[in-house]
Enzyme design. Structure first.
Site, PDB file in Angstrom:
ATOM      1  N   ASP A  35      -6.518  -3.123  11.630  1.00  0.00           N
ATOM      2  CA  ASP A  35      -5.725  -1.971  11.178  1.00  0.00           C
ATOM      3  C   ASP A  35      -6.358  -0.691  11.699  1.00  0.00           C
ATOM      4  O   ASP A  35      -7.260  -0.130  11.079  1.00  0.00           O
ATOM      5  CB  ASP A  35      -5.636  -1.948   9.654  1.00  0.00           C
ATOM      6  CG  ASP A  35      -4.719  -0.841   9.147  1.00  0.00           C
ATOM      7  OD1 ASP A  35      -4.091  -0.156   9.979  1.00  0.00           O
ATOM      8  OD2 ASP A  35      -4.623  -0.655   7.922  1.00  0.00           O
ATOM      9  N   GLU A  55      -3.417  -3.077  -1.947  1.00  0.00           N
ATOM     10  CA  GLU A  55      -4.484  -2.422  -1.184  1.00  0.00           C
ATOM     11  C   GLU A  55      -4.797  -1.055  -1.781  1.00  0.00           C
ATOM     12  O   GLU A  55      -3.905  -0.287  -2.134  1.00  0.00           O
ATOM     13  CB  GLU A  55      -4.039  -2.258   0.276  1.00  0.00           C
ATOM     14  CG  GLU A  55      -5.060  -1.542   1.152  1.00  0.00           C
ATOM     15  CD  GLU A  55      -4.556  -1.328   2.565  1.00  0.00           C
ATOM     16  OE1 GLU A  55      -5.327  -0.815   3.404  1.00  0.00           O
ATOM     17  OE2 GLU A  55      -3.379  -1.660   2.840  1.00  0.00           O
ATOM     18  N   ASP A 103     -11.359   7.475   6.491  1.00  0.00           N
ATOM     19  CA  ASP A 103     -10.432   6.458   6.976  1.00  0.00           C
ATOM     20  C   ASP A 103      -9.700   6.966   8.215  1.00  0.00           C
ATOM     21  O   ASP A 103      -8.530   7.293   8.185  1.00  0.00           O
ATOM     22  CB  ASP A 103      -9.431   6.101   5.876  1.00  0.00           C
ATOM     23  CG  ASP A 103      -8.428   5.055   6.334  1.00  0.00           C
ATOM     24  OD1 ASP A 103      -8.809   4.207   7.143  1.00  0.00           O
ATOM     25  OD2 ASP A 103      -7.275   5.107   5.891  1.00  0.00           O
ATOM     26  N   ASP A 120      -9.554  -2.730   2.709  1.00  0.00           N
ATOM     27  CA  ASP A 120      -9.598  -2.104   4.027  1.00  0.00           C
ATOM     28  C   ASP A 120     -10.931  -1.382   4.098  1.00  0.00           C
ATOM     29  O   ASP A 120     -11.228  -0.534   3.256  1.00  0.00           O
ATOM     30  CB  ASP A 120      -8.425  -1.129   4.174  1.00  0.00           C
ATOM     31  CG  ASP A 120      -8.362  -0.453   5.530  1.00  0.00           C
ATOM     32  OD1 ASP A 120      -9.399   0.054   5.987  1.00  0.00           O
ATOM     33  OD2 ASP A 120      -7.278  -0.386   6.111  1.00  0.00           O
ATOM     34  N   TRP A 168       0.854  -1.192   0.000  1.00  0.00           N
ATOM     35  CA  TRP A 168       0.000   0.000   0.000  1.00  0.00           C
ATOM     36  C   TRP A 168       0.882   1.231   0.000  1.00  0.00           C
ATOM     37  O   TRP A 168       1.885   1.300   0.723  1.00  0.00           O
ATOM     38  CB  TRP A 168      -0.896   0.047   1.247  1.00  0.00           C
ATOM     39  CG  TRP A 168      -1.648   1.343   1.327  1.00  0.00           C
ATOM     40  CD1 TRP A 168      -2.811   1.663   0.697  1.00  0.00           C
ATOM     41  CD2 TRP A 168      -1.259   2.532   2.046  1.00  0.00           C
ATOM     42  NE1 TRP A 168      -3.181   2.953   0.979  1.00  0.00           N
ATOM     43  CE2 TRP A 168      -2.235   3.515   1.803  1.00  0.00           C
ATOM     44  CE3 TRP A 168      -0.171   2.850   2.858  1.00  0.00           C
ATOM     45  CZ2 TRP A 168      -2.166   4.789   2.361  1.00  0.00           C
ATOM     46  CZ3 TRP A 168      -0.107   4.120   3.412  1.00  0.00           C
ATOM     47  CH2 TRP A 168      -1.097   5.082   3.163  1.00  0.00           C
ATOM     48  N   LYS A 217      -7.014   2.783  -1.787  1.00  0.00           N
ATOM     49  CA  LYS A 217      -7.499   3.833  -0.890  1.00  0.00           C
ATOM     50  C   LYS A 217      -8.213   4.891  -1.720  1.00  0.00           C
ATOM     51  O   LYS A 217      -7.810   5.180  -2.850  1.00  0.00           O
ATOM     52  CB  LYS A 217      -6.352   4.467  -0.101  1.00  0.00           C
ATOM     53  CG  LYS A 217      -6.838   5.394   1.018  1.00  0.00           C
ATOM     54  CD  LYS A 217      -5.760   5.666   2.037  1.00  0.00           C
ATOM     55  CE  LYS A 217      -6.304   6.496   3.189  1.00  0.00           C
ATOM     56  NZ  LYS A 217      -5.321   6.715   4.245  1.00  0.00           N
ATOM     57  N   HIS A 249     -11.219   2.369   3.458  1.00  0.00           N
ATOM     58  CA  HIS A 249     -10.620   2.951   2.263  1.00  0.00           C
ATOM     59  C   HIS A 249     -11.594   3.150   1.114  1.00  0.00           C
ATOM     60  O   HIS A 249     -11.223   3.050  -0.062  1.00  0.00           O
ATOM     61  CB  HIS A 249      -9.446   2.085   1.805  1.00  0.00           C
ATOM     62  CG  HIS A 249      -8.240   2.216   2.671  1.00  0.00           C
ATOM     63  ND1 HIS A 249      -6.996   1.773   2.307  1.00  0.00           N
ATOM     64  CD2 HIS A 249      -8.080   2.780   3.900  1.00  0.00           C
ATOM     65  CE1 HIS A 249      -6.124   2.024   3.262  1.00  0.00           C
ATOM     66  NE2 HIS A 249      -6.764   2.636   4.243  1.00  0.00           N
ATOM     67  N   ASP A 255      -9.414   5.310  11.137  1.00  0.00           N
ATOM     68  CA  ASP A 255      -8.766   4.236  11.894  1.00  0.00           C
ATOM     69  C   ASP A 255      -9.152   4.223  13.366  1.00  0.00           C
ATOM     70  O   ASP A 255      -8.297   4.152  14.251  1.00  0.00           O
ATOM     71  CB  ASP A 255      -7.244   4.320  11.730  1.00  0.00           C
ATOM     72  CG  ASP A 255      -6.811   3.941  10.324  1.00  0.00           C
ATOM     73  OD1 ASP A 255      -7.084   2.801   9.926  1.00  0.00           O
ATOM     74  OD2 ASP A 255      -6.218   4.780   9.625  1.00  0.00           O
ATOM     75  N   HIS A 312      -8.488  -5.816   5.793  1.00  0.00           N
ATOM     76  CA  HIS A 312      -8.076  -5.021   6.941  1.00  0.00           C
ATOM     77  C   HIS A 312      -9.326  -4.468   7.599  1.00  0.00           C
ATOM     78  O   HIS A 312     -10.163  -3.844   6.941  1.00  0.00           O
ATOM     79  CB  HIS A 312      -7.154  -3.878   6.515  1.00  0.00           C
ATOM     80  CG  HIS A 312      -5.719  -4.289   6.428  1.00  0.00           C
ATOM     81  ND1 HIS A 312      -4.697  -3.383   6.226  1.00  0.00           N
ATOM     82  CD2 HIS A 312      -5.127  -5.505   6.531  1.00  0.00           C
ATOM     83  CE1 HIS A 312      -3.542  -4.030   6.196  1.00  0.00           C
ATOM     84  NE2 HIS A 312      -3.783  -5.320   6.378  1.00  0.00           N
TER      85      HIS A 312
END
Length: 421
Positions: free
Chosen positions: A327, A225, A295, A260, A184, A227, A263, A297, A287
């Site tokens: 993640d 990955e 995003d 993810d 990524w 995003k 993302h 997290d 993820h």
């Protein structure tokens, strides 16, 4: 409160609807979920002293952050003890451990720089996953790495990727467990680019060159990955969802996609994407995070989308096909708590999904008995999952939910608070 008696009653209830809770518990014990090392020190790593750059940001300054690998390992070990189920450790390349001051830049990393990670994994009978680190480095030039028009910059990051393939192979050989290696980058532009294709063609060629490094796809499992956007790259990201998914589809013998769930655009949900990808891929990676508007997290909770992702994995027979990893990185709360709550929440989601009579619900849908389906789905929400969860915790020697905070608080008083003395 007699939890054993409650479980025995609940076991009989689930038996009446065709679900064997004993089999569910034993299966859940075997499902590996990767615990991400970067929650413990706010994604700082060990190979630089500077701030996070390249689209990565943490917020908060809660005391007790791990300052070196010894403290990070101690914290990871504590989380392992506080959480049920099988685990892997997910490591970023920036967490290389340089003994005797023998530093190596990222293009020159070797397996020996991760020997202590292997020792930690073996101690706990766990596998290791790996991530090249394409951020927080001086050669993230103008926000670009593998897609940079600068040949020297691009070459550095290609060599980094190849080094990570070799390290991933080392992990797989040492632990006897396949290593998922995720590619990524935060490459992109803050404002509207004049050339959208050029960076993507360079990115494609760079990843292809990384994957030219020899490896056994049964042992080393590279992923790409995507995003949707990032800090400083709000208008354009090179590794978009369409790019990475197309790349993985065109190189199915060498890599797989990684989704993810933070993302994508806010109205997109990965729970709907999981069955779509299962129509075309035998295996892929996931993820698990909790985006709040973007995003961001946040710590994974037992919320609706988390439960829906787990449902799609379980009801489609994909629990052994999807490589699952956490993640997130929250620096505003106790980091041990963030790790533990996040891991336990995903375990709860998997357990909840495994206790749903999915075949009966599919049959109602196929027979167009949609009124009955809705009523049944609402009924299931109040099924006694907690009783099975408590039994699962007991068998894994993990604390009950009601005991978790006291364990975390004690560790903060005995260990974390002394780091700031």
């Amino acid at each position: 409160m007699d939890l054993s008696r409650r479980y025995e009653e609940t076991k009989e209830f689930y038996k009446s609807i065709g679900i064997d809770t004993e089999a569910v518990i034993e299966k859940l014990k075997t499902v590996p979920v990767a615990l991400h090392c970067w929650q413990g020190d706010d994604v700082t790593g060990f190979d630089h002293d500077g701030p996070l750059t390249g689209g990565i940001q943490t917020t908060g300054n809660y005391p007790g952050k791990a300052r070196n690998y010894e403290e990070l390992f101690a914290d990871i070990q504590k989380v392992i003890d506080l959480t049920p189920g099988m685990k892997k450790i997910n490591v970023h390349a920036s967490y290389a451990i340089f003994e005797d001051g023998k530093f190596a830049d990222r293009d020159a990393l070797k397996p020996e720089h991760f020997k202590k990670w292997v020792e930690l994994a073996k101690k706990n009978n766990m596998g290791l996953d790996f991530n090249p680190t394409y951020f927080s480095h001086p050669l993230v030039k103008d926000g670009l790495t593998l897609s940079s028009p600068d040949d020297e910059v691009r070459r550095f990051w290609i060599e980094h990727g190849k080094a990570c393939i070799r390290i991933s192979n080392y992990f797989a050989e040492e632990t006897g467990i396949p290593c998922v290696m995720n590619i990524w980058t935060g490459d992109g532009f803050k404002d509207i680019p004049a050339d959208r294709m050029g960076p993507r063609k360079r990115y494609k060629e760079s990843i292809e060159e990384i994957l030219s490094e020899p490896y056994d796809f049964n042992k080393v499992k590279p992923c790409v990955e995507s995003k949707v956007f990032g800090i400083g790259v709000e208008s354009y990201t090179v590794g978009s969802a369409e790019f990475t998914l197309s790349f993985a589809a065109a190189h199915k013998d060498k890599c797989m996609p990684l989704m993810d769930n933070g993302h994508y655009h806010p109205t997109e949900v990965v729970s709907d994407k999981i069955p779509a990808l299962l129509c075309f891929f035998d295996e892929f990676a996931l993820h698990i995070t909790r985006p709040v508007r973007w995003d961001s997290d946040h710590v994974v909770l037992f919320d609706d989308e988390t439960k829906e992702m787990a449902k799609e994995i379980v009801r489609n027979g994909a629990i052994d096909k999807i490589n699952m990893a956490l993640d997130f990185f929250d620096a505003s709360i106790n980091r041990i708590s963030a790790w533990s709550v996040g891991f336990r929440s995903w375990q709860k989601a998997l357990l909840n999904a495994m206790l749903i009579p999915s075949e009966e619900l599919k049959r109602l849908q196929d027979e167009n008995r949609l009124t009955e389906l809705m009523v049944k789905q609402e009924e299931i929400k109040f099924y006694p999952v907690e009783d099975v969860w408590n039994e699962y915790l007991k068998r894994c020697n993990a604390p009950l939910d009601s005991e978790l905070f006291a364990e975390i608080d004690k560790y903060e008083r005995d260990v974390l608070s002394k780091r700031n003395a």
